[in-house]
Scaffold this active site. Sequence first.
Site, PDB file in Angstrom:
ATOM      1  N   VAL A  11     -23.064 -48.950 -21.000  1.00  0.00           N
ATOM      2  CA  VAL A  11     -23.637 -50.112 -20.577  1.00  0.00           C
ATOM      3  C   VAL A  11     -24.120 -51.102 -21.423  1.00  0.00           C
ATOM      4  CG1 VAL A  11     -23.577 -51.430 -17.964  1.00  0.00           C
ATOM      5  CG2 VAL A  11     -21.811 -49.833 -18.301  1.00  0.00           C
ATOM      6  N   LEU A 152     -17.318 -54.043 -17.522  1.00  0.00           N
ATOM      7  CA  LEU A 152     -16.566 -54.194 -19.000  1.00  0.00           C
ATOM      8  C   LEU A 152     -15.316 -52.410 -19.060  1.00  0.00           C
ATOM      9  CD1 LEU A 152     -18.546 -51.260 -19.910  1.00  0.00           C
ATOM     10  CD2 LEU A 152     -20.043 -53.235 -21.333  1.00  0.00           C
ATOM     11  N   LEU A 252      -0.406 -50.559 -12.355  1.00  0.00           N
ATOM     12  CA  LEU A 252       0.647 -49.882 -12.728  1.00  0.00           C
ATOM     13  C   LEU A 252       0.816 -49.386 -12.667  1.00  0.00           C
ATOM     14  CD1 LEU A 252       2.759 -52.807  -9.875  1.00  0.00           C
ATOM     15  CD2 LEU A 252       0.288 -51.268  -9.121  1.00  0.00           C
ATOM     16  N   GLY A 255       0.262 -42.028 -13.279  1.00  0.00           N
ATOM     17  CA  GLY A 255       0.102 -40.910 -14.325  1.00  0.00           C
ATOM     18  C   GLY A 255      -1.089 -39.299 -13.456  1.00  0.00           C
ATOM     19  N   CYS A 262     -16.442 -44.399 -13.239  1.00  0.00           N
ATOM     20  CA  CYS A 262     -16.587 -45.193 -12.628  1.00  0.00           C
ATOM     21  C   CYS A 262     -15.953 -45.527 -10.657  1.00  0.00           C
ATOM     22  CB  CYS A 262     -16.429 -47.199 -13.021  1.00  0.00           C
ATOM     23  SG  CYS A 262     -17.293 -46.989 -14.169  1.00  0.00           S
ATOM     24  N   ARG A 329     -15.948 -38.097 -18.529  1.00  0.00           N
ATOM     25  CA  ARG A 329     -16.822 -37.760 -16.963  1.00  0.00           C
ATOM     26  C   ARG A 329     -15.479 -37.529 -15.650  1.00  0.00           C
ATOM     27  NH1 ARG A 329     -21.989 -41.996 -17.198  1.00  0.00           N
ATOM     28  NH2 ARG A 329     -20.548 -42.517 -19.118  1.00  0.00           N
TER      29      ARG A 329
HETATM   30  N1  LIG Z   1     -19.183 -46.628 -17.999  1.00  0.00           N
HETATM   31  C1  LIG Z   1     -18.122 -47.400 -17.707  1.00  0.00           C
HETATM   32  O1  LIG Z   1     -17.649 -48.021 -17.900  1.00  0.00           O
HETATM   33  C2  LIG Z   1     -19.545 -48.941 -16.797  1.00  0.00           C
HETATM   34  C3  LIG Z   1     -18.736 -50.117 -16.301  1.00  0.00           C
HETATM   35  C4  LIG Z   1     -19.440 -51.064 -15.404  1.00  0.00           C
HETATM   36  C5  LIG Z   1     -20.842 -50.116 -14.924  1.00  0.00           C
HETATM   37  N2  LIG Z   1     -21.147 -48.925 -14.660  1.00  0.00           N
HETATM   38  C6  LIG Z   1     -22.729 -48.527 -14.646  1.00  0.00           C
HETATM   39  O2  LIG Z   1     -23.454 -49.276 -14.967  1.00  0.00           O
HETATM   40  C7  LIG Z   1     -24.615 -48.210 -15.132  1.00  0.00           C
HETATM   41  C8  LIG Z   1     -24.641 -47.312 -16.302  1.00  0.00           C
HETATM   42  O3  LIG Z   1     -23.527 -46.612 -17.179  1.00  0.00           O
HETATM   43  P1  LIG Z   1     -23.499 -45.903 -18.668  1.00  0.00           P
HETATM   44  O4  LIG Z   1     -21.813 -45.433 -18.043  1.00  0.00           O
HETATM   45  O5  LIG Z   1     -23.830 -46.555 -18.829  1.00  0.00           O
HETATM   46  O6  LIG Z   1     -24.020 -44.570 -18.111  1.00  0.00           O
HETATM   47  P2  LIG Z   1     -25.025 -44.042 -19.429  1.00  0.00           P
HETATM   48  O7  LIG Z   1     -24.896 -42.542 -18.571  1.00  0.00           O
HETATM   49  O8  LIG Z   1     -23.604 -43.748 -20.766  1.00  0.00           O
HETATM   50  O9  LIG Z   1     -25.999 -44.321 -19.671  1.00  0.00           O
HETATM   51  C9  LIG Z   1     -27.864 -44.637 -18.430  1.00  0.00           C
HETATM   52  C10 LIG Z   1     -28.538 -43.579 -20.133  1.00  0.00           C
HETATM   53  O10 LIG Z   1     -29.603 -44.556 -18.962  1.00  0.00           O
HETATM   54  C11 LIG Z   1     -30.554 -43.677 -19.364  1.00  0.00           C
HETATM   55  N3  LIG Z   1     -31.843 -43.476 -18.511  1.00  0.00           N
HETATM   56  C12 LIG Z   1     -31.621 -42.911 -17.451  1.00  0.00           C
HETATM   57  N4  LIG Z   1     -32.800 -43.180 -16.704  1.00  0.00           N
HETATM   58  C13 LIG Z   1     -33.924 -43.737 -17.435  1.00  0.00           C
HETATM   59  C14 LIG Z   1     -34.930 -44.358 -17.638  1.00  0.00           C
HETATM   60  N5  LIG Z   1     -36.450 -44.141 -16.019  1.00  0.00           N
HETATM   61  N6  LIG Z   1     -35.590 -44.814 -18.251  1.00  0.00           N
HETATM   62  C15 LIG Z   1     -34.898 -45.029 -19.842  1.00  0.00           C
HETATM   63  N7  LIG Z   1     -34.055 -44.320 -19.349  1.00  0.00           N
HETATM   64  C16 LIG Z   1     -33.350 -43.777 -18.922  1.00  0.00           C
HETATM   65  C17 LIG Z   1     -29.642 -42.299 -19.782  1.00  0.00           C
HETATM   66  O11 LIG Z   1     -30.650 -41.645 -20.796  1.00  0.00           O
HETATM   67  C18 LIG Z   1     -28.514 -42.909 -20.741  1.00  0.00           C
HETATM   68  O12 LIG Z   1     -28.970 -42.979 -21.565  1.00  0.00           O
HETATM   69  C19 LIG Z   1     -23.868 -47.364 -13.829  1.00  0.00           C
HETATM   70  O13 LIG Z   1     -24.262 -46.963 -12.704  1.00  0.00           O
HETATM   71  C20 LIG Z   1     -22.305 -47.541 -14.149  1.00  0.00           C
HETATM   72  O14 LIG Z   1     -22.055 -47.016 -13.248  1.00  0.00           O
HETATM   73  C21 LIG Z   1     -20.516 -48.090 -15.870  1.00  0.00           C
END
Ligand SMILES: NC(=O)c1ccc[n+]([C@@H]2O[C@H](COP(=O)([O-])OP(=O)(O)OC[C@H]3O[C@@H](n4cnc5c(N)ncnc54)[C@H](O)[C@@H]3O)[C@@H](O)[C@H]2O)c1
Length: 432
Positions: A11, A152, A252, A255, A262, A329
């Site tokens: 994200v 996203l 719909l 799978g 998420c 994941r």
């Molecule tokens: N992946 C998706 O499709 C998606 C979509 C919408 C929302 N989200 C939400 O967005 C958030 C992030 O998800 P993601 O998939 O990008 O996770 P991710 O694990 O890919 O990335 C998180 C990043 O945060 C960094 N991090 C953690 N603690 C930190 C700190 N104290 N300082 C600096 N960096 C730090 C980690 O090293 C990692 O690179 C989550 O809450 C998730 O639920 C994810």
Amino acid sequence: MNICMVGTGYVGLVTGAGLADFGMNVVCVDKDAEKIAALQSGVIPIYEPGLDAIVARNERAGRLRFTTDLKGGIEDSLAIFIAVGTPPRSDGSPDLTFVRQVAEAIALHMNGYKVVVTKSTVPTGTGRMIEQILREKNGRHEFSVVSNPEFLREGSAVSDFLRPDRVVIGANDARAVEVLKEIYSPLYLLETPFLITDVVSAELIKYASNGFLAVKISFINEVARLCELMGADVHAVAKGMGLDKRIGSKFLHPGPGFGGSCFPKDTAAVADLARQQGYAFEIIEATMRVNAATKARMIAKIADTAGPVAGRVAAVLGLSFKPETDDIRESPALSVVADLERAGASVRAFDPAAMANTKALHPDVHYARDAYDCADGADFLVIATEWNEFRALDLSRLAGLLRSKTMIDLRNVYDPDEMREAGWRYAGIGRP
Ligand SMILES: NC(=O)c1ccc[n+]([C@@H]2O[C@H](COP(=O)([O-])OP(=O)(O)OC[C@H]3O[C@@H](n4cnc5c(N)ncnc54)[C@H](O)[C@@H]3O)[C@@H](O)[C@H]2O)c1
């Protein structure tokens, strides 16, 4: 405007690059020094179509840079986005340690008015928690706390970010709303719907949206099971349902159950959130049970089609939780691999992007060069993730490589009639 994006994962990196594309000066911070070093040397640490181009374009323009220096990022920026992970704890509640750490760092290093924006998916009340940390640990400078959930999808993250269905801004003061409107002004000009609301409602919009989508997926998986028992075709049923505008055709597709970073986490978090209020969110609780049962059912489907799997070789195509991503994941494909191994099968697997991530979790799997190498000498083939390149496989070549012409298609990529006419023992999901 200077923006600090804390957390440079799926994200944070997409959002950081996207905001730079909107003309903002963005510094992406991560505590993972290896990730930042890779980005500084032009290597994108995740597989996401189109991401390399938008990152390179904005780096060249001087609007996007990468660092581990959180203090500098905070000091230089007006808006600080929190995009760190919020992984589930064993009881389903989200672990907010990283969010709390970032809030504390902001409190420590802020040097003037800051708008602190939560991009991570967090439970309602997190905005209040951040506010409390900033008030207690900073005391001198003004700030606003905003919830700006991200919708996203991995695999189409760049275009989803640049052309979202809506922008949700949850804020309790007008000054913060103006800052966020300025940040997203290119979307405002494109007439993207903006929903301005309070922080708690914005936080809940994200959970309620993901919860609803998970219900929709589990619903069609239940319909698919019923189709199997009744001899109906789930695709005809889904089409008939989806043509009703009140239902819509998206989500719909039956799978092997939903996965990813998420839906499993966010459904568990909504259920936990409700429980904490003394309320059982029954539909979400049922959805989680249905999804677990759907995933668990896949090994029986494989054995029903291919015969007992102990001592046999399975070829599994697809490991990521969906196509066009390397994210594994909670991938249903990996629960199929684990169930096959537990049942005594040995597994050969191929995935266009997710093999490197899978190797540490499943060291005993033989990782193949391509789909054909994967099938070579295997007793049966399982399609677990519907990458495009698995949609047009040379079936006669595959048949020559497999020990028996058996395919269990957990994504309904192939036509059951055509497969049977071509002499395959074939099973899909929810089709006669
Ligand atoms: N992946 C998706 O499709 C998606 C979509 C919408 C929302 N989200 C939400 O967005 C958030 C992030 O998800 P993601 O998939 O990008 O996770 P991710 O694990 O890919 O990335 C998180 C990043 O945060 C960094 N991090 C953690 N603690 C930190 C700190 N104290 N300082 C600096 N960096 C730090 C980690 O090293 C990692 O690179 C989550 O809450 C998730 O639920 C994810």
